[in-house]
Structure formats: C-alpha cells, structure tokens
Design an enzyme around this catalytic site. Structure first.
Site, PDB file in Angstrom:
ATOM      1  N   ASN A  12     103.338 110.713 -49.925  1.00 42.50           N
ATOM      2  CA  ASN A  12     102.364 110.304 -48.898  1.00 42.50           C
ATOM      3  C   ASN A  12     101.734 108.940 -49.170  1.00 42.50           C
ATOM      4  OD1 ASN A  12     101.181 113.701 -48.204  1.00 42.50           O
ATOM      5  ND2 ASN A  12     102.681 112.476 -47.096  1.00 42.50           N
ATOM      6  N   ASP A  52     100.930 120.926 -41.617  1.00 38.08           N
ATOM      7  CA  ASP A  52     101.519 119.819 -40.854  1.00 38.08           C
ATOM      8  C   ASP A  52     100.961 119.790 -39.423  1.00 38.08           C
ATOM      9  OD1 ASP A  52     103.115 117.651 -40.407  1.00 38.08           O
ATOM     10  OD2 ASP A  52     104.994 118.752 -40.313  1.00 38.08           O
TER      11      ASP A  52
HETATM   12  C1  FPP Z   1     100.673 116.478 -42.627  1.00 34.18           C
HETATM   13  O1  FPP Z   1     100.393 116.328 -41.242  1.00 34.18           O
HETATM   14  C2  FPP Z   1      99.400 116.550 -43.322  1.00 34.18           C
HETATM   15  C3  FPP Z   1      99.088 115.817 -44.428  1.00 34.18           C
HETATM   16  C4  FPP Z   1     100.010 114.870 -45.054  1.00 34.18           C
HETATM   17  C5  FPP Z   1      97.757 115.911 -45.039  1.00 34.18           C
HETATM   18  C6  FPP Z   1      97.063 117.238 -44.932  1.00 34.18           C
HETATM   19  C7  FPP Z   1      95.707 117.086 -45.461  1.00 34.18           C
HETATM   20  C8  FPP Z   1      94.616 117.714 -45.042  1.00 34.18           C
HETATM   21  C9  FPP Z   1      94.583 118.765 -43.985  1.00 34.18           C
HETATM   22  C10 FPP Z   1      93.294 117.417 -45.679  1.00 34.18           C
HETATM   23  C11 FPP Z   1      93.338 117.850 -47.130  1.00 34.18           C
HETATM   24  C12 FPP Z   1      92.010 117.932 -47.678  1.00 34.18           C
HETATM   25  C13 FPP Z   1      91.603 118.933 -48.477  1.00 34.18           C
HETATM   26  C14 FPP Z   1      90.202 118.906 -48.948  1.00 34.18           C
HETATM   27  C15 FPP Z   1      92.451 120.040 -48.916  1.00 34.18           C
HETATM   28  P1  FPP Z   1     100.664 114.961 -40.499  1.00 34.18           P
HETATM   29  O2  FPP Z   1      99.376 114.271 -40.307  1.00 34.18           O
HETATM   30  O3  FPP Z   1     101.750 114.226 -41.162  1.00 34.18           O
HETATM   31  O4  FPP Z   1     101.105 115.504 -39.106  1.00 34.18           O
HETATM   32  P2  FPP Z   1     102.016 114.821 -38.001  1.00 34.18           P
HETATM   33  O5  FPP Z   1     103.405 115.307 -38.324  1.00 34.18           O
HETATM   34  O6  FPP Z   1     101.479 115.420 -36.750  1.00 34.18           O
HETATM   35  O7  FPP Z   1     101.864 113.347 -38.065  1.00 34.18           O
END
Ligand code: FPP
Length: 237
Positions: free
Chosen positions: A72, A24
């Site tokens: 998501n 996250d």
């Molecule tokens: C949550 O942080 C993160 C996700 C929903 C996606 C995570 C995905 C990746 C790191 C890439 C995956 C790719 C591979 C190849 C495994 P957020 O963006 O919702 O964080 P925020 O709370 O700061 O908005």
C-alpha cells in the site's frame, strides 16, 4: 439457521475461533458519494470498530483486519498519510478507553519502518490491553511473503540449521493467534492480496460485494452461516 446472534443470546459454535477481514471498498464507497477516498477510509474505521466489537461479543477468540499492506506504500502520499493518521488516532483512542474494550490488541507486520515514537505507542497499547478475551490483530505494514521471509531470517539468527512447520509458526507475527477459520473479503474481489499466506492454508474464503463501510454485524452473521454450511476436510475425506 445458525443461532449465533448476540440478539438471541447465542455465541459462536465450536470450529470457529478466528475471522479475518480484508476491508476492501473504502475508495469506491467514497467515490460513489463524490467524496475523497480518505473519507472512505475514515468511515472504514467506524465499521472496523463496530465489526471488531461484534466479533468479540459473539465469542470469537480472534479477529484480524488488513489495515495497510506492504504494497500500500505505492498509493498516493496523501492517502498513505491519511491511513497512517487513522491508525495512530485509533491507538490514541484505544489507550484512553482501554478499560471499556474487550479486545487485546496485536499489531502484526513490520513495525520497524515506523518512527520510534509510533513503535513505542503500539507496544504501550498492546501491553495495556493484555488479558482481554478476544485478540484483535491489526495487520499494519503487513505482507504474507514479507512475514515468511522475516520468520526465516529470525530462525537463521537463532542458529537453526533445520526448521519445522512449528518453528516457522512460532516465528510468524501471529505466533500466539490461531489460524483464521474464515477469511471475509468485502468489495467483490476474490483474492488474498498477500494476506496471511501461511495461516490461510485451510481457511474458508467468503466474498461479498458489500463495500467495507457498508458492512454490518448481520453481514458477519451471513458469512458465519455460510461457513457452517461448508465441509472442512483439511485434506482428509
Ligand atoms: C482497501 O480498500 C482498504 C485499505 C487499503 C485500507 C483499509 C483501512 C482501513 C479501513 C482503516 C484502518 C484503520 C484502522 C484503525 C484499523 P480500497 O480503498 O482500496 O477500496 P477500493 O478498491 O474501493 O479503492
């Protein structure tokens, strides 16, 4: 001090086979720098690769990351497309350097919603990586509730009239993977967000305020040290 750092040649001790990560904070990491959220995810992939390699190096049997949840899809289309593109790019890169990789790839989640070409690519990369020492599970279109419902339907389709916990475990996407001993969530939140609901029954939970792109191997060491200080009783005394 737990000496489990590759720098001093030590490996993880018994009792810790599997760490799962809720990655996250990518969006906030990007926002802080005035960048679009998608660049935060791109940076998140680099962190994912370095943390997954580190987990394999220190001798973990399994590492799981939450890449895309069944919820998501509610995100803006450009962000969903960017995440899909990053996962597909990772699969392409993985297949090119599979000989150098020390992880066996398992994509966990409902893959049936994806185009056949992507499903075939996933199956091909998974097969190419078979036999590597550390299982790397990428939860993609994954939801814990969805997984349990899927498993129940699979058991019904097998004609079961009565199921045991073992039957259910065997029907989960994680059938061959040990339950996570430790679940690490970055970004400061304290919830599971529909991640590994069945498997997390006795997992230790560790939360850090670090945003995922800032996560470093030494932060994994800190989580492991905290894990070894916990007293795991599994319902006993
Ligand atoms: C949550 O942080 C993160 C996700 C929903 C996606 C995570 C995905 C990746 C790191 C890439 C995956 C790719 C591979 C190849 C495994 P957020 O963006 O919702 O964080 P925020 O709370 O700061 O908005």
């Amino acid at each position: 001090m737990i000496e489990n750092n590759v720098k001093n040649g030590m490996r993880v001790e018994k009792g810790l086979r599997h760490i799962a990560f809720i990655m996250d904070g990518n969006g906030r990491w990007a926002k802080k720098r005035g960048m679009p959220r998608t660049l935060g995810h791109k940076e998140g992939v680099k962190t994912f690769e370095s943390i997954a390699n580190y987990c394999a190096e220190i001798g973990l049997e399994a590492v799981t990351v939450y890449a895309f949840s069944t919820e998501n899809w509610k995100r803006p289309k450009d962000e969903v497309n960017a995440l899909m593109g990053l996962v597909e790019q990772y699969l392409d890169d993985f297949s090119k350097k599979v000989n150098e990789m020390s992880v066996e790839l398992h994509m966990i989640g409902d893959m049936t919603v994806f185009p056949l070409s992507l499903q075939e690519k996933i199956a091909k990369v998974e097969k190419l990586s078979l036999g590597k020492p550390c299982k790397l599970c990428v939860a993609f279109n994954y939801g814990g509730r969805d997984e349990i419902v899927h498993a129940c339907n699979a058991l019904i389709a097998q004609g079961k009239q009565h199921v045991t916990a073992e039957d259910l475990c065997a029907a989960l996407y994680t059938a061959d993977i040990p339950d996570p001993d430790l679940i690490v969530r970055t970004g400061g939140e304290m919830r599971l967000s529909n991640f590994l609901l069945w498997q997390a029954a006795y997992s230790e939970f560790y939360a850090t305020d670090k945003l995922w792109p800032d996560m470093k191997p030494e932060d994994v060491d800190a989580a492991i040290e905290a894990f070894y200080k916990r007293s795991r009783r599994f319902g006993g005394i």
